[in-house]
Scaffold this motif. Sequence first.
Motif, PDB file in Angstrom:
ATOM      1  N   LEU A  28      -1.671  27.910 -32.189  1.00 44.45           N
ATOM      2  CA  LEU A  28      -0.860  27.799 -30.974  1.00 44.45           C
ATOM      3  C   LEU A  28      -1.665  27.744 -29.678  1.00 44.45           C
ATOM      4  CD1 LEU A  28       1.814  30.495 -31.932  1.00 44.45           C
ATOM      5  CD2 LEU A  28       1.987  28.013 -32.208  1.00 44.45           C
ATOM      6  N   PHE A  29      -2.811  28.417 -29.656  1.00 45.91           N
ATOM      7  CA  PHE A  29      -3.593  28.524 -28.430  1.00 45.91           C
ATOM      8  C   PHE A  29      -4.897  27.749 -28.557  1.00 45.91           C
ATOM      9  CE2 PHE A  29      -1.063  32.484 -28.722  1.00 45.91           C
ATOM     10  CZ  PHE A  29      -0.193  32.207 -27.687  1.00 45.91           C
TER      11      PHE A  29
ATOM     12  N   LEU B 141     -12.781  37.128 -35.298  1.00 48.96           N
ATOM     13  CA  LEU B 141     -13.473  35.891 -34.923  1.00 48.96           C
ATOM     14  C   LEU B 141     -14.413  36.105 -33.746  1.00 48.96           C
ATOM     15  CD1 LEU B 141     -10.450  33.409 -34.653  1.00 48.96           C
ATOM     16  CD2 LEU B 141     -11.772  33.939 -36.688  1.00 48.96           C
ATOM     17  N   LEU B 142     -15.539  35.411 -33.781  1.00 53.18           N
ATOM     18  CA  LEU B 142     -16.326  35.183 -32.575  1.00 53.18           C
ATOM     19  C   LEU B 142     -15.698  33.923 -32.005  1.00 53.18           C
ATOM     20  CD1 LEU B 142     -19.956  35.732 -33.904  1.00 53.18           C
ATOM     21  CD2 LEU B 142     -18.483  37.354 -32.692  1.00 53.18           C
ATOM     22  N   ALA B 143     -14.935  34.086 -30.944  1.00 56.16           N
ATOM     23  CA  ALA B 143     -14.083  33.008 -30.448  1.00 56.16           C
ATOM     24  C   ALA B 143     -14.590  32.426 -29.140  1.00 56.16           C
ATOM     25  CB  ALA B 143     -12.660  33.533 -30.265  1.00 56.16           C
ATOM     26  N   GLU B 144     -14.116  31.208 -28.854  1.00 56.30           N
ATOM     27  CA  GLU B 144     -14.455  30.551 -27.604  1.00 56.30           C
ATOM     28  C   GLU B 144     -13.341  29.592 -27.209  1.00 56.30           C
ATOM     29  OE1 GLU B 144     -18.134  28.636 -28.610  1.00 56.30           O
ATOM     30  OE2 GLU B 144     -17.136  26.856 -29.397  1.00 56.30           O
ATOM     31  N   ASN B 145     -13.219  29.427 -25.891  1.00 56.25           N
ATOM     32  CA  ASN B 145     -12.366  28.383 -25.331  1.00 56.25           C
ATOM     33  C   ASN B 145     -13.184  27.706 -24.236  1.00 56.25           C
ATOM     34  OD1 ASN B 145     -12.147  29.996 -22.980  1.00 56.25           O
ATOM     35  ND2 ASN B 145     -10.227  30.894 -23.664  1.00 56.25           N
ATOM     36  N   ASP B 146     -12.564  26.897 -23.425  1.00 56.82           N
ATOM     37  CA  ASP B 146     -13.298  26.181 -22.384  1.00 56.82           C
ATOM     38  C   ASP B 146     -13.866  27.093 -21.301  1.00 56.82           C
ATOM     39  OD1 ASP B 146     -12.855  23.784 -23.659  1.00 56.82           O
ATOM     40  OD2 ASP B 146     -11.098  23.277 -22.444  1.00 56.82           O
ATOM     41  N   GLU B 147     -13.323  28.301 -21.178  1.00 59.13           N
ATOM     42  CA  GLU B 147     -13.740  29.205 -20.106  1.00 59.13           C
ATOM     43  C   GLU B 147     -14.644  30.340 -20.538  1.00 59.13           C
ATOM     44  OE1 GLU B 147     -10.083  28.682 -20.360  1.00 59.13           O
ATOM     45  OE2 GLU B 147     -10.549  26.867 -19.231  1.00 59.13           O
ATOM     46  N   SER B 148     -14.534  30.812 -21.778  1.00 55.66           N
ATOM     47  CA  SER B 148     -15.288  32.016 -22.134  1.00 55.66           C
ATOM     48  C   SER B 148     -15.525  32.169 -23.632  1.00 55.66           C
ATOM     49  CB  SER B 148     -14.555  33.254 -21.612  1.00 55.66           C
ATOM     50  OG  SER B 148     -13.320  33.412 -22.274  1.00 55.66           O
ATOM     51  N   HIS B 149     -16.306  33.197 -23.952  1.00 48.96           N
ATOM     52  CA  HIS B 149     -16.574  33.613 -25.327  1.00 48.96           C
ATOM     53  C   HIS B 149     -16.051  35.034 -25.467  1.00 48.96           C
ATOM     54  CE1 HIS B 149     -19.760  30.622 -24.457  1.00 48.96           C
ATOM     55  NE2 HIS B 149     -19.369  30.177 -25.627  1.00 48.96           N
ATOM     56  N   TYR B 150     -15.457  35.361 -26.597  1.00 49.28           N
ATOM     57  CA  TYR B 150     -14.876  36.685 -26.788  1.00 49.28           C
ATOM     58  C   TYR B 150     -14.676  36.935 -28.275  1.00 49.28           C
ATOM     59  CZ  TYR B 150     -10.801  33.581 -26.787  1.00 49.28           C
ATOM     60  OH  TYR B 150      -9.937  32.554 -27.043  1.00 49.28           O
ATOM     61  N   VAL B 151     -14.206  38.133 -28.605  1.00 44.66           N
ATOM     62  CA  VAL B 151     -13.870  38.485 -29.977  1.00 44.66           C
ATOM     63  C   VAL B 151     -12.351  38.452 -30.085  1.00 44.66           C
ATOM     64  CG1 VAL B 151     -13.924  40.339 -31.689  1.00 44.66           C
ATOM     65  CG2 VAL B 151     -15.944  39.875 -30.296  1.00 44.66           C
ATOM     66  N   ALA B 152     -11.830  37.846 -31.151  1.00 41.42           N
ATOM     67  CA  ALA B 152     -10.387  37.739 -31.348  1.00 41.42           C
ATOM     68  C   ALA B 152     -10.004  38.306 -32.716  1.00 41.42           C
ATOM     69  CB  ALA B 152      -9.951  36.276 -31.247  1.00 41.42           C
TER      70      ALA B 152
ATOM     71  N   GLY C  95     -16.410  19.695 -36.839  1.00 37.88           N
ATOM     72  CA  GLY C  95     -17.826  19.659 -37.187  1.00 37.88           C
ATOM     73  C   GLY C  95     -18.724  20.196 -36.087  1.00 37.88           C
ATOM     74  N   GLU C  96     -18.127  20.699 -35.014  1.00 37.44           N
ATOM     75  CA  GLU C  96     -18.885  21.222 -33.872  1.00 37.44           C
ATOM     76  C   GLU C  96     -19.233  22.688 -34.088  1.00 37.44           C
ATOM     77  OE1 GLU C  96     -19.902  19.470 -31.152  1.00 37.44           O
ATOM     78  OE2 GLU C  96     -19.122  17.725 -32.219  1.00 37.44           O
ATOM     79  N   PRO C  97     -20.452  23.093 -33.719  1.00 40.18           N
ATOM     80  CA  PRO C  97     -20.821  24.505 -33.852  1.00 40.18           C
ATOM     81  C   PRO C  97     -20.092  25.374 -32.829  1.00 40.18           C
ATOM     82  CG  PRO C  97     -22.559  23.300 -32.760  1.00 40.18           C
ATOM     83  CD  PRO C  97     -21.537  22.278 -33.179  1.00 40.18           C
ATOM     84  N   ILE C  98     -20.080  26.672 -33.084  1.00 41.93           N
ATOM     85  CA  ILE C  98     -19.527  27.653 -32.155  1.00 41.93           C
ATOM     86  C   ILE C  98     -20.660  28.089 -31.232  1.00 41.93           C
ATOM     87  CG2 ILE C  98     -18.538  29.986 -31.991  1.00 41.93           C
ATOM     88  CD1 ILE C  98     -16.589  27.882 -33.112  1.00 41.93           C
ATOM     89  N   GLU C  99     -20.386  28.154 -29.937  1.00 42.53           N
ATOM     90  CA  GLU C  99     -21.409  28.494 -28.948  1.00 42.53           C
ATOM     91  C   GLU C  99     -21.410  29.964 -28.555  1.00 42.53           C
ATOM     92  OE1 GLU C  99     -23.641  26.280 -28.134  1.00 42.53           O
ATOM     93  OE2 GLU C  99     -22.654  24.670 -29.229  1.00 42.53           O
ATOM     94  N   HIS C 100     -20.622  30.790 -29.231  1.00 45.27           N
ATOM     95  CA  HIS C 100     -20.550  32.221 -28.916  1.00 45.27           C
ATOM     96  C   HIS C 100     -21.953  32.828 -28.993  1.00 45.27           C
ATOM     97  CE1 HIS C 100     -19.482  36.439 -29.167  1.00 45.27           C
ATOM     98  NE2 HIS C 100     -18.228  36.128 -28.847  1.00 45.27           N
ATOM     99  N   PRO C 101     -22.352  33.640 -27.998  1.00 39.72           N
ATOM    100  CA  PRO C 101     -23.715  34.189 -27.984  1.00 39.72           C
ATOM    101  C   PRO C 101     -24.047  35.105 -29.172  1.00 39.72           C
ATOM    102  CG  PRO C 101     -22.414  35.056 -26.148  1.00 39.72           C
ATOM    103  CD  PRO C 101     -21.590  34.006 -26.798  1.00 39.72           C
ATOM    104  N   SER C 102     -23.067  35.668 -29.857  1.00 39.21           N
ATOM    105  CA  SER C 102     -23.337  36.555 -30.995  1.00 39.21           C
ATOM    106  C   SER C 102     -23.473  35.831 -32.329  1.00 39.21           C
ATOM    107  CB  SER C 102     -22.235  37.610 -31.108  1.00 39.21           C
ATOM    108  OG  SER C 102     -22.246  38.450 -29.976  1.00 39.21           O
ATOM    109  N   VAL C 103     -23.230  34.529 -32.354  1.00 43.28           N
ATOM    110  CA  VAL C 103     -23.284  33.785 -33.612  1.00 43.28           C
ATOM    111  C   VAL C 103     -24.639  33.969 -34.301  1.00 43.28           C
ATOM    112  CG1 VAL C 103     -23.396  31.445 -34.595  1.00 43.28           C
ATOM    113  CG2 VAL C 103     -21.491  32.091 -33.137  1.00 43.28           C
ATOM    114  N   HIS C 104     -25.720  33.886 -33.545  1.00 39.00           N
ATOM    115  CA  HIS C 104     -27.053  33.953 -34.148  1.00 39.00           C
ATOM    116  C   HIS C 104     -27.444  35.356 -34.583  1.00 39.00           C
ATOM    117  CE1 HIS C 104     -27.455  29.754 -33.367  1.00 39.00           C
ATOM    118  NE2 HIS C 104     -27.140  29.956 -32.097  1.00 39.00           N
ATOM    119  N   GLU C 105     -26.686  36.373 -34.133  1.00 33.52           N
ATOM    120  CA  GLU C 105     -26.918  37.741 -34.608  1.00 33.52           C
ATOM    121  C   GLU C 105     -26.382  37.923 -36.027  1.00 33.52           C
ATOM    122  OE1 GLU C 105     -25.333  40.715 -31.941  1.00 33.52           O
ATOM    123  OE2 GLU C 105     -25.875  39.492 -30.211  1.00 33.52           O
ATOM    124  N   LEU C 106     -25.331  37.183 -36.354  1.00 31.85           N
ATOM    125  CA  LEU C 106     -24.640  37.371 -37.627  1.00 31.85           C
ATOM    126  C   LEU C 106     -24.873  36.269 -38.650  1.00 31.85           C
ATOM    127  CD1 LEU C 106     -21.160  38.523 -36.276  1.00 31.85           C
ATOM    128  CD2 LEU C 106     -22.994  39.941 -37.156  1.00 31.85           C
TER     129      LEU C 106
END
Length: 110
Positions: free
Chosen positions: A18-19, A57-68, A81-92
């Motif tokens: 939905l979002f 989720l390590l989530a992202e939208n056009d404005e920010s990165h957050y946990v959902a 096929g696009e990667p997630i740009e969340h800054p914590s992705v590479h930690e996990l």
Amino acid sequence: MLDQTAKFRIGEVVKHRLFSFRGVIYDVDPQFANTEEWWQAIPENLRPRKDQPFYHLLAENDESHYVAYVSEQNLLRDTSGEPIEHPSVHELFTGFDGTAYVRKSGSALN
């Protein structure tokens, strides 16, 4: 612990039904495991059932990165096929194959 009935797996890239946000799954609850206050804060017409897997989720939208925290009924596979740009992705996670990430052994989000 991953419930055997969960539709999605850790490392999979998904999007909200939905979002306008997408993310990578880093944990799964077999059923709702957040607070009653959190659940009640969701508008009743959008409130998901509690008896289904919920995904962290390590989530992202056009404005920010957050946990959902999202119910299975509100997720779809992301086929961009696009990667997630969340800054914590590479930690996990390590490499991304266009569909999913591989979890680092011993990784945990603080």
